[in-house]
Design an enzyme around this catalytic site. Sequence first.
Site, short mmCIF file in Angstrom:
data_model
loop_
_atom_site.label_atom_id
_atom_site.label_comp_id
_atom_site.label_asym_id
_atom_site.label_seq_id
_atom_site.Cartn_x
_atom_site.Cartn_y
_atom_site.Cartn_z
N HIS A 123 44.92 36.70 38.35
CA HIS A 123 44.65 37.25 39.68
C HIS A 123 45.25 36.30 40.72
O HIS A 123 45.35 35.10 40.46
CB HIS A 123 43.13 37.33 39.84
CG HIS A 123 42.65 37.98 41.09
ND1 HIS A 123 42.55 37.31 42.28
CD2 HIS A 123 42.21 39.24 41.34
CE1 HIS A 123 42.07 38.12 43.21
NE2 HIS A 123 41.86 39.29 42.66
N ASP A 200 38.78 31.14 34.97
CA ASP A 200 38.40 32.14 35.96
C ASP A 200 37.55 33.17 35.23
O ASP A 200 38.07 34.00 34.48
CB ASP A 200 39.67 32.75 36.54
CG ASP A 200 39.39 33.97 37.42
OD1 ASP A 200 38.23 34.44 37.45
OD2 ASP A 200 40.34 34.47 38.04
N GLN A 203 35.72 38.23 35.68
CA GLN A 203 35.56 39.50 34.95
C GLN A 203 34.86 39.31 33.61
O GLN A 203 34.77 40.25 32.82
CB GLN A 203 36.93 40.16 34.72
CG GLN A 203 37.71 40.47 35.98
CD GLN A 203 37.08 41.59 36.81
OE1 GLN A 203 36.16 42.29 36.38
NE2 GLN A 203 37.56 41.76 38.03
N LYS A 226 30.38 40.74 41.58
CA LYS A 226 30.87 41.50 40.43
C LYS A 226 29.81 41.60 39.33
O LYS A 226 30.06 42.13 38.26
CB LYS A 226 32.15 40.86 39.87
CG LYS A 226 33.34 40.96 40.83
CD LYS A 226 34.58 40.44 40.18
CE LYS A 226 35.70 40.13 41.16
NZ LYS A 226 36.29 41.31 41.78
N CYS A 366 45.77 42.71 43.00
CA CYS A 366 45.93 41.26 43.28
C CYS A 366 46.55 40.55 42.09
O CYS A 366 46.13 39.44 41.74
CB CYS A 366 44.60 40.62 43.65
SG CYS A 366 43.88 41.32 45.12
N1 7TS Z 1 39.69 36.47 39.46
C1 7TS Z 1 39.66 37.66 38.87
C2 7TS Z 1 40.01 37.78 37.40
C3 7TS Z 1 39.30 38.78 39.62
O1 7TS Z 1 39.27 39.99 39.02
C4 7TS Z 1 38.98 38.64 40.99
C5 7TS Z 1 38.66 39.82 41.86
C6 7TS Z 1 39.00 37.36 41.53
C7 7TS Z 1 39.36 36.30 40.74
C8 7TS Z 1 38.60 37.10 42.95
O2 7TS Z 1 37.25 37.29 43.13
P1 7TS Z 1 36.56 37.20 44.56
O3 7TS Z 1 35.16 37.63 44.32
O4 7TS Z 1 36.68 35.79 45.01
O5 7TS Z 1 37.33 38.14 45.44
N2 7TS Z 1 39.23 41.02 41.40
C9 7TS Z 1 39.34 42.17 42.08
C10 7TS Z 1 39.87 43.32 41.52
O6 7TS Z 1 40.29 43.39 40.36
N3 7TS Z 1 39.86 44.31 42.41
O7 7TS Z 1 39.31 43.86 43.53
C11 7TS Z 1 38.99 42.54 43.34
#
Ligand code: 7TS
Length: 412
Positions: A123, A200, A203, A226, A366
């Site tokens: 990401h 990371d 997910q 999430k 992303c």
């Molecule tokens: N890493 C992964 C693997 C992600 O899927 C996401 C967000 C992030 C980091 C960033 O997370 P945040 O909470 O700091 O924004 N992924 C997604 C997505 O797949 N669609 O919208 C956000």
Amino acid sequence: MTVPYEELKKDFKILDQHVNDEPLVYLDNAATTQKPDAVLKAVEAYYNTSNANVHRGVHTLAERATTQFEGAREKVRRFINAPETAEVLFTRGTTTSLNWLAQSLGDLVVKPGDEIVISFMEHHSNIIPWQQLAKRKGAILKYIELTDEGMLDWNDLENKITDKTKIVSLTHVSNVLGVVNPIRKIADYVHGKGGLLVVDGAQAVPHMPVDVQELDADFYAFSGHKMMAPTGIGVLYGKRQWLDQMEPVEYGGEMIDFVELLDSTWKELPWKFEAGTPNIAGAIGLGAAIDYLENVGMSEIMDHEQNLVAYLMPKLEEIEGLTIFGPHKTEDRTGVIAFNIDGVHPHDVATAMDMEGVAVRAGHHCAQPLMNYLNQPATARASFYLYNTLADADKFVEALKATKEFFLHGLD
Ligand code: 7TS
């Protein structure tokens, strides 16, 4: 199936609505998840009974707020099996956690000519902070290639991770391919070369049991929103041995011990990193989300999602002109399914499916380097969670077929 998922759906009021005159089927859980009553109630109860700033007051509300906030940290510690709460830092989310690391760990361990290794499935939040660190330090950023199925290519991983590698930062589960990476095996390899492993877990933590000691990751980042908690709260776990040596990224109130005119000293872990008033309600909401998840059971949640994928895959494979990205074998993946219909733009797919009440995401997710790697400008993506049912899976297939028919043959 032991958990009554149909019943459990009733805990999420937002899911009980019609969108475009169709019952809502929410399949955008990789972007963010819905919140059960228990989480909303915990946040409301905090504001109604205990709201105060933490770590500074001696009055009753301040003590209550501090106890609840630190209680949430202990729940997180237990949930990921971190050795101590000092190693559990509250952040705004995965993005902040990874940025803190690229700054602070980057300053501690990366020198000109050193190597940082990531992969093509990351990401943007696990790419750009390292890219900028490499530029700042004159270090080299390398990408591990993927196999045709979209899994990390182990041969290439062994080529890319060398004695010069200081930091390896990889996703536990891809937000596009759904693939689960073998973190423990990778950690052993990275440590054998003298490097550090950052994971990371955005997910992964919401969808499967995660034990940071078993994984032996040096750092592990994830987001509350999430996993059914509010937005604006996240976690960075790190081994004390590194956190102790790292400088804070932000300075201000809450994180200091003594402030003199020209210098200051920091509090002990974890507060050294948490400058300013934290997201107290968010942390309490995260604690309530963990209670909810533990009550259902993380292994059960993983099984449920894998059952949904196993049910769906053969039905999807039957649809002509549909490409599914990532591994097709259920055991290698979670409930994230990225796909394209030949000749139809993914944004049109998502719009048409929304007309059927089915919420899926379209775009680059992303992950632009991954899109280029897959030779796709964008994909559509359905992502499942514990409140999705077999009926949701059926509705998804039905809406997908209707969408394909509509774009390829029109209304006739
Ligand atoms: N890493 C992964 C693997 C992600 O899927 C996401 C967000 C992030 C980091 C960033 O997370 P945040 O909470 O700091 O924004 N992924 C997604 C997505 O797949 N669609 O919208 C956000």
